[in-house]
Design a protein around this motif. Structure first.
Motif, PDB file in Angstrom:
ATOM      1  N   TRP A 164      -7.413  -6.101 -11.829  1.00  0.00           N
ATOM      2  CA  TRP A 164      -6.643  -5.931 -13.046  1.00  0.00           C
ATOM      3  C   TRP A 164      -5.253  -6.496 -12.835  1.00  0.00           C
ATOM      4  O   TRP A 164      -4.545  -6.114 -11.913  1.00  0.00           O
ATOM      5  N   ARG A 385      -6.899   1.212 -20.696  1.00  0.00           N
ATOM      6  CA  ARG A 385      -6.548   0.274 -21.764  1.00  0.00           C
ATOM      7  C   ARG A 385      -7.701   0.136 -22.751  1.00  0.00           C
ATOM      8  O   ARG A 385      -7.490   0.021 -23.955  1.00  0.00           O
ATOM      9  N   ARG A 391      -9.464   3.215 -29.486  1.00  0.00           N
ATOM     10  CA  ARG A 391      -8.786   4.091 -30.419  1.00  0.00           C
ATOM     11  C   ARG A 391      -8.114   3.271 -31.519  1.00  0.00           C
ATOM     12  O   ARG A 391      -8.163   3.627 -32.695  1.00  0.00           O
ATOM     13  N   GLU A 392      -7.543   2.144 -31.129  1.00  0.00           N
ATOM     14  CA  GLU A 392      -6.801   1.339 -32.088  1.00  0.00           C
ATOM     15  C   GLU A 392      -7.722   0.667 -33.087  1.00  0.00           C
ATOM     16  O   GLU A 392      -7.448   0.655 -34.279  1.00  0.00           O
ATOM     17  N   ASP A 393      -8.783   0.057 -32.608  1.00  0.00           N
ATOM     18  CA  ASP A 393      -9.656  -0.711 -33.495  1.00  0.00           C
ATOM     19  C   ASP A 393     -10.995  -0.937 -32.804  1.00  0.00           C
ATOM     20  O   ASP A 393     -11.101  -1.739 -31.892  1.00  0.00           O
ATOM     21  N   ALA A 396     -12.560  -4.572 -33.370  1.00  0.00           N
ATOM     22  CA  ALA A 396     -11.860  -5.594 -32.592  1.00  0.00           C
ATOM     23  C   ALA A 396     -12.198  -5.461 -31.114  1.00  0.00           C
ATOM     24  O   ALA A 396     -12.365  -6.456 -30.421  1.00  0.00           O
ATOM     25  N   LEU A 400     -14.028  -8.190 -28.566  1.00  0.00           N
ATOM     26  CA  LEU A 400     -13.438  -8.664 -27.316  1.00  0.00           C
ATOM     27  C   LEU A 400     -14.366  -8.413 -26.137  1.00  0.00           C
ATOM     28  O   LEU A 400     -13.988  -8.617 -24.997  1.00  0.00           O
ATOM     29  N   ILE A 402     -15.678  -5.433 -25.213  1.00  0.00           N
ATOM     30  CA  ILE A 402     -15.578  -4.125 -24.567  1.00  0.00           C
ATOM     31  C   ILE A 402     -16.879  -3.370 -24.803  1.00  0.00           C
ATOM     32  O   ILE A 402     -17.386  -3.320 -25.924  1.00  0.00           O
ATOM     33  N   ARG A 506       6.417   2.636 -24.716  1.00  0.00           N
ATOM     34  CA  ARG A 506       6.020   1.529 -23.863  1.00  0.00           C
ATOM     35  C   ARG A 506       7.262   0.764 -23.512  1.00  0.00           C
ATOM     36  O   ARG A 506       7.993   0.332 -24.365  1.00  0.00           O
ATOM     37  N   LEU A 523       4.112  -5.196 -17.473  1.00  0.00           N
ATOM     38  CA  LEU A 523       4.184  -4.137 -18.452  1.00  0.00           C
ATOM     39  C   LEU A 523       4.109  -2.803 -17.793  1.00  0.00           C
ATOM     40  O   LEU A 523       3.821  -2.663 -16.623  1.00  0.00           O
TER      41      LEU A 523
ATOM     42  N   PRO B  85     -11.054 -11.984 -35.240  1.00  0.00           N
ATOM     43  CA  PRO B  85     -11.652 -11.338 -36.406  1.00  0.00           C
ATOM     44  C   PRO B  85     -10.817 -11.496 -37.668  1.00  0.00           C
ATOM     45  O   PRO B  85      -9.623 -11.782 -37.608  1.00  0.00           O
ATOM     46  N   ARG B  89      -6.743  -7.825 -36.890  1.00  0.00           N
ATOM     47  CA  ARG B  89      -7.213  -6.673 -36.112  1.00  0.00           C
ATOM     48  C   ARG B  89      -6.684  -6.646 -34.699  1.00  0.00           C
ATOM     49  O   ARG B  89      -7.422  -6.449 -33.742  1.00  0.00           O
ATOM     50  N   ILE B  90      -5.403  -6.850 -34.543  1.00  0.00           N
ATOM     51  CA  ILE B  90      -4.797  -6.649 -33.227  1.00  0.00           C
ATOM     52  C   ILE B  90      -4.666  -5.136 -33.007  1.00  0.00           C
ATOM     53  O   ILE B  90      -4.886  -4.347 -33.915  1.00  0.00           O
ATOM     54  N   PHE B  91      -4.320  -4.736 -31.781  1.00  0.00           N
ATOM     55  CA  PHE B  91      -4.155  -3.309 -31.496  1.00  0.00           C
ATOM     56  C   PHE B  91      -2.700  -2.935 -31.776  1.00  0.00           C
ATOM     57  O   PHE B  91      -1.809  -3.260 -30.995  1.00  0.00           O
ATOM     58  N   PRO B  92      -2.436  -2.258 -32.897  1.00  0.00           N
ATOM     59  CA  PRO B  92      -1.046  -2.106 -33.341  1.00  0.00           C
ATOM     60  C   PRO B  92      -0.171  -1.287 -32.409  1.00  0.00           C
ATOM     61  O   PRO B  92       1.017  -1.553 -32.301  1.00  0.00           O
ATOM     62  N   ARG B  93      -0.741  -0.268 -31.733  1.00  0.00           N
ATOM     63  CA  ARG B  93       0.114   0.577 -30.902  1.00  0.00           C
ATOM     64  C   ARG B  93       0.081   0.175 -29.437  1.00  0.00           C
ATOM     65  O   ARG B  93       0.375   0.958 -28.555  1.00  0.00           O
ATOM     66  N   MET B  94      -0.340  -1.052 -29.189  1.00  0.00           N
ATOM     67  CA  MET B  94      -0.257  -1.569 -27.821  1.00  0.00           C
ATOM     68  C   MET B  94       0.685  -2.772 -27.863  1.00  0.00           C
ATOM     69  O   MET B  94       0.822  -3.416 -28.892  1.00  0.00           O
ATOM     70  N   LEU B  97       1.703  -7.923 -24.804  1.00  0.00           N
ATOM     71  CA  LEU B  97       1.102  -8.267 -23.519  1.00  0.00           C
ATOM     72  C   LEU B  97      -0.185  -7.465 -23.274  1.00  0.00           C
ATOM     73  O   LEU B  97      -1.170  -7.995 -22.779  1.00  0.00           O
ATOM     74  N   GLU B  98      -0.167  -6.205 -23.673  1.00  0.00           N
ATOM     75  CA  GLU B  98      -1.374  -5.392 -23.481  1.00  0.00           C
ATOM     76  C   GLU B  98      -2.509  -5.905 -24.355  1.00  0.00           C
ATOM     77  O   GLU B  98      -3.675  -5.914 -23.937  1.00  0.00           O
ATOM     78  N   MET B 102      -6.154  -7.120 -22.972  1.00  0.00           N
ATOM     79  CA  MET B 102      -7.472  -6.692 -23.427  1.00  0.00           C
ATOM     80  C   MET B 102      -8.382  -7.901 -23.580  1.00  0.00           C
ATOM     81  O   MET B 102      -9.579  -7.824 -23.357  1.00  0.00           O
ATOM     82  N   GLY B 103      -7.803  -9.040 -23.981  1.00  0.00           N
ATOM     83  CA  GLY B 103      -8.618 -10.253 -24.075  1.00  0.00           C
ATOM     84  C   GLY B 103      -9.019 -10.759 -22.712  1.00  0.00           C
ATOM     85  O   GLY B 103     -10.144 -11.188 -22.500  1.00  0.00           O
ATOM     86  N   ARG B 149      -5.166 -13.609 -28.013  1.00  0.00           N
ATOM     87  CA  ARG B 149      -5.999 -12.591 -27.376  1.00  0.00           C
ATOM     88  C   ARG B 149      -7.418 -13.104 -27.172  1.00  0.00           C
ATOM     89  O   ARG B 149      -8.020 -12.917 -26.109  1.00  0.00           O
ATOM     90  N   ALA B 150      -7.937 -13.811 -28.187  1.00  0.00           N
ATOM     91  CA  ALA B 150      -9.290 -14.368 -28.053  1.00  0.00           C
ATOM     92  C   ALA B 150      -9.311 -15.454 -26.977  1.00  0.00           C
ATOM     93  O   ALA B 150     -10.262 -15.544 -26.196  1.00  0.00           O
TER      94      ALA B 150
END
Lengths: 527, 236
Positions: A164, A385, A391-393, A396, A400, A402, A506, A523, B85, B89-94, B97-98, B102-103, B149-150
């Motif tokens: 990671w 993560r 949780r967020e989406d 999406a 990706l 997951i 964050r 980060l 997408p 549809r990004i992760f709003p509370r991340m 860089l995070e 994820m990508g 991200r993709a």
């Protein structure tokens, strides 16, 4: 004093033989990792420290008052001197080695001290040496883990964690010292009544209450994974708490004769609870929000009703007694039950009921710290993560790549394992459990701790756990208004601080990359 | 040479609603294939079905010659397919860089660094705002983040669902330039777009989707000259 094999039971021997083997391997690594001069320095350091310890310990510990005359018992002080010298050797080695080797080196230390003890000392002292080494190692591990928990993963760690690429926030400078100080204070706290024996400030009652707070911190960390990180609203978390507590009572009842006590029950019940979490996870994989909350609520009730009705197995509403924990087989009672040995007789010290409270408090503290550490790491690991991304989406996250099945199940499983450990502690602390301890209100309290503290936050959750367990104790006279106050607190928190007491922030950590002269943003998050 | 993506007689839907009725499609290596069509034509469903998020009721999907019909989304996405997408549809509370992490979660440290600097080169904004929460970005920035991200997953086939949706013309022109740049570096792109004119200009080939069926397909340039397409999608 005749003592049978208390510590030298089969699991411990396996552990120690394993440690010896690991120690052998470690020394091989170590030889490769260090040059000879470093070895010389290490041995010199250890010898100096040993000599100083000798000067200090021989007069203090070596002279024993026996029947009004002083008897010179050199082996007592040699034991300590040996421990100090080996400890110094370990520290010198540790600062020179990488994490992976450091762990092996510590295992080696257990093996070395065990061998040392085996050849030079009769049984009771031998056990004590091993015990001291283990405790010291545990404390060193815990403190180091806390201090280093933010450091960049080393090569071995990153291999395990799938490379990671995150550079994790570092608990640095003042923050690290503050943490060190606080943990030190909490560790020393229970010893106050022994120093200040005339008029102790901290009583058994205080220790018991603090233990309960620590158990709630442990539980809240578990639920924080499920609700805070993975965003899965779980209203039946108490089910896993019950599985832990009843697991402990049942395992020790039925398997006690095979030497399965508190320490073995911890991992076993943690896995039982984890299994239960996984079982709950399967049917709710496709559920969200309200539906998920209702199903988990039902699951919590199912477990409680099972406990009430399986009278042959769980003794129904009458509850079960749970054994008190033992320290390596030593009991904390005045007189041991048949075949057992009480702690005070073994170490030849006067009996004091406080020992048990101190012990459970320390165990709870260690487990709560471990839970915080694990939570902190999990949050920054790929799986953490992934929980947050889910949780967020959810769509999406799927787009990706997951694996939403394993990610969700792992959240339920790991969260439940925390609760299982909390249950064991609860049962051991109370000595008696019944289904009435595992009602929905309990789930609600744990959930409020997480919500009030700030979902996903650590400091906030600790503060909230302290408030929600200590305040009701302080205002015992106003007990009938407790729920009223509770509700009001909830309402005001939601109005004034909708993100919880301490919202997860964050924060940017910028690592300077001198080679390229550019700043490479890394980060981290802190709260 | 075998096409990167081959779809044969694909049917999919949501309960009684048939969103796709026998789609046949081939996307060759290194090309940009545009998929145009009006609202509700089944464009997004097609992308979701390719990704395994919507399960097909009939037909086959082959990716790089392997049958990937109906397998779990993560098994497909981890073979070098990525999707941007619809609606970002990004992760709003991340943080930004995070989101990128994820990508790129499957990459090694070295590869991650390489791809991160490439993506940040394409979108300098993403490195300036690395620590900002995704939800606080503007629409165009969020779209860039979604594309970035993709790209972090090292895709050989990139599925893009309306990258210009809700963006100012200037920004969407920039996005299209970047899509071209990504394609030049060897990534095959299947582009779903409402902005048919921009999509046809960019694409090598295109097809028109209408009520779950492909009605016209062919060379993008020819499509632009096709009077029917002009009438229906290019505003005459």
């Amino acid at each position: 004093m005749e003592i049978d094999f208390i510590i030298f039971n089969i699991p411990v021997i396996i552990l120690e033989q394993g440690a010896l083997a690991a120690g052998f391997l470690a020394s091989l690594f170590y030889i490769r990792a260090l040059d000879l001069r470093a070895y010389g320095e290490m041995i010199k350091d250890a010898a100096i420290v040993g000599a100083i310890a000798m000067v200090l310990f021989v007069p203090i510990v070596g002279l024993v008052l026996k029947d009004r005359s002083l008897v010179f018992q050199i082996e007592r002080s040699l034991m300590l001197v040996g421990a100090v010298a080996v400890g110094r050797l370990h520290i010198s080695g540790a600062v020179r080695a990488r994490v992976g080797i450091r762990i092996l080196w510590r295992l080696a230390l257990v093996g070395i001290s065990e061998t040392f003890a085996f050849f030079f000392f009769p049984e009771p002292q031998r056990n004590l040496i091993v015990l001291v080494v283990l405790v010291v190692l545990a404390i060193v591990f815990a403190l180091e883990a806390l201090l280093r928990s933010g450091e960049k993963l080393d090569s071995i760690g990153s291999k395990i964690m799938g490379a990671w690429p995150a550079v994790i926030s570092r608990a640095k400078g003042r923050q690290g010292y503050l943490m060190f100080f606080l943990v030190g204070l909490l560790v020393l706290l229970p010893f106050e009544p022994f120093i200040n024996s005339e008029n102790p400030f901290i009583t058994d009652y205080h220790l018991g209450t603090l233990t309960q707070t620590l158990i709630y911190i442990l539980l809240a960390m578990g639920l924080n994974i499920v609700v805070g990180l993975a965003g899965l609203l779980d209203l039946g978390f108490v089910a896993f708490y019950a599985v832990g507590a009843y697991g402990y009572a049942l395992i020790t009842l039925h398997l006690g004769e095979f030497g399965i006590g508190f320490w073995w029950a911890l991992p076993i019940t943690a896995s039982l609870a984890a299994f239960a979490g996984c079982m709950l996870g399967f049917p709710v994989l496709r559920m969200h929000g309200d539906y998920l909350a209702i199903v988990t609520l039902g699951f919590g009730e199912i477990i409680r009703i099972l406990l009430v009705n399986m009278i042959d197995f769980t003794n129904g509403p009458n509850g079960m007694s749970a054994p008190r924990p033992t320290l390596m087989g030593l009991e904390f009672t005045r007189r041991a039950k048949e075949g057992g040995v009480p702690l005070h007789e073994y170490f030849d010290i006067p009996y004091d009921a406080t020992y048990r409270y101190v012990f459970i408090y320390l165990v709870a503290l260690a487990l709560a710290l471990a839970a915080i550490f694990v939570f902190r790491r999990l949050r920054e690991m790929p799986i953490g993560r992934a929980w947050e991304a889910l949780r967020e989406d959810e769509t999406a996250s799927k787009a990706l790549g997951i694996n939403h099945t394993t990610v969700k199940l792992s959240a339920f499983t790991l969260g439940a394992a925390f609760a299982g450990v909390g249950g064991v502690l609860f049962a051991a602390n109370e000595g008696f459990i019944s289904p009435s301890s595992f009602t929905f209100v309990e789930s609600a309290i744990i959930l409020s701790i997480v919500v009030l503290g700030g979902m996903g936050s650590i400091t906030g959750v600790i503060i909230a756990a302290a408030i929600l367990t200590l305040l009701p104790e302080l205002f015992r006279d106003l007990q009938q208004y407790r729920m009223l106050g509770f509700g009001l607190a909830m309402v005001f928190i939601m109005i004034w601080r909708p993100g919880g007491l301490i919202k997860v922030r964050r924060r940017a950590f910028v690592r300077r990359d001198s080679a390229r002269g550019a700043s490479n943003p890394a980060l981290g998050e802190a709260d | 040479m075998a096409p990167v993506l081959e779809i044969k007689g694909l049917h999919a839907g949501y309960g009684p609603i048939k969103a796709l009725r026998g789609i046949d499609l081939e996307v060759g290596k290194g090309e940009i294939m545009a998929l145009i069509g009006s609202n509700g034509a089944g464009k997004s469903t097609l992308l979701m079905t390719i990704c395994g998020i919507v399960k097909p009721t009939a037909g086959k999907v082959f990716y790089e010659g392997r049958d990937v019909t109906g397998i779990q989304s993560y098994n497909i996405m981890n073979q070098g397919v990525a999707q941007v997408p619809e609606g970002r549809r990004i992760f709003p509370r991340m943080t930004v860089l995070e989101n990128l992490q994820m990508g790129g979660a499957k990459l090694s440290v070295a590869e991650f660094g390489r791809y991160l600097s490439w993506v940040q080169e394409l979108f300098p904004m993403l490195s300036e705002r690395a620590q900002q929460l995704g939800g606080t970005l503007s629409g165009g920035e969020q779209q860039m983040l979604a594309i970035g991200r993709a790209l972090m997953s090292k895709p050989r086939l990139l599925l893009m669902d309306e990258p210009s949706l809700g963006l100012a013309p200037l920004i969407s022109r920039r996005i299209f330039a970047i899509i071209e740049e990504i394609n030049r570096r060897g990534t095959t792109i299947l582009l779903v777009e409402q902005n048919a004119y921009a999509a046809l200009r960019l694409a090598n080939r295109a097809c028109v989707l209408s009520t779950g069926e492909i009605v016209v397909s062919g060379d993008a340039q020819e499509m632009m000259d096709n009077p029917e397409v002009q009438e229906a999608y290019l505003g005459g």
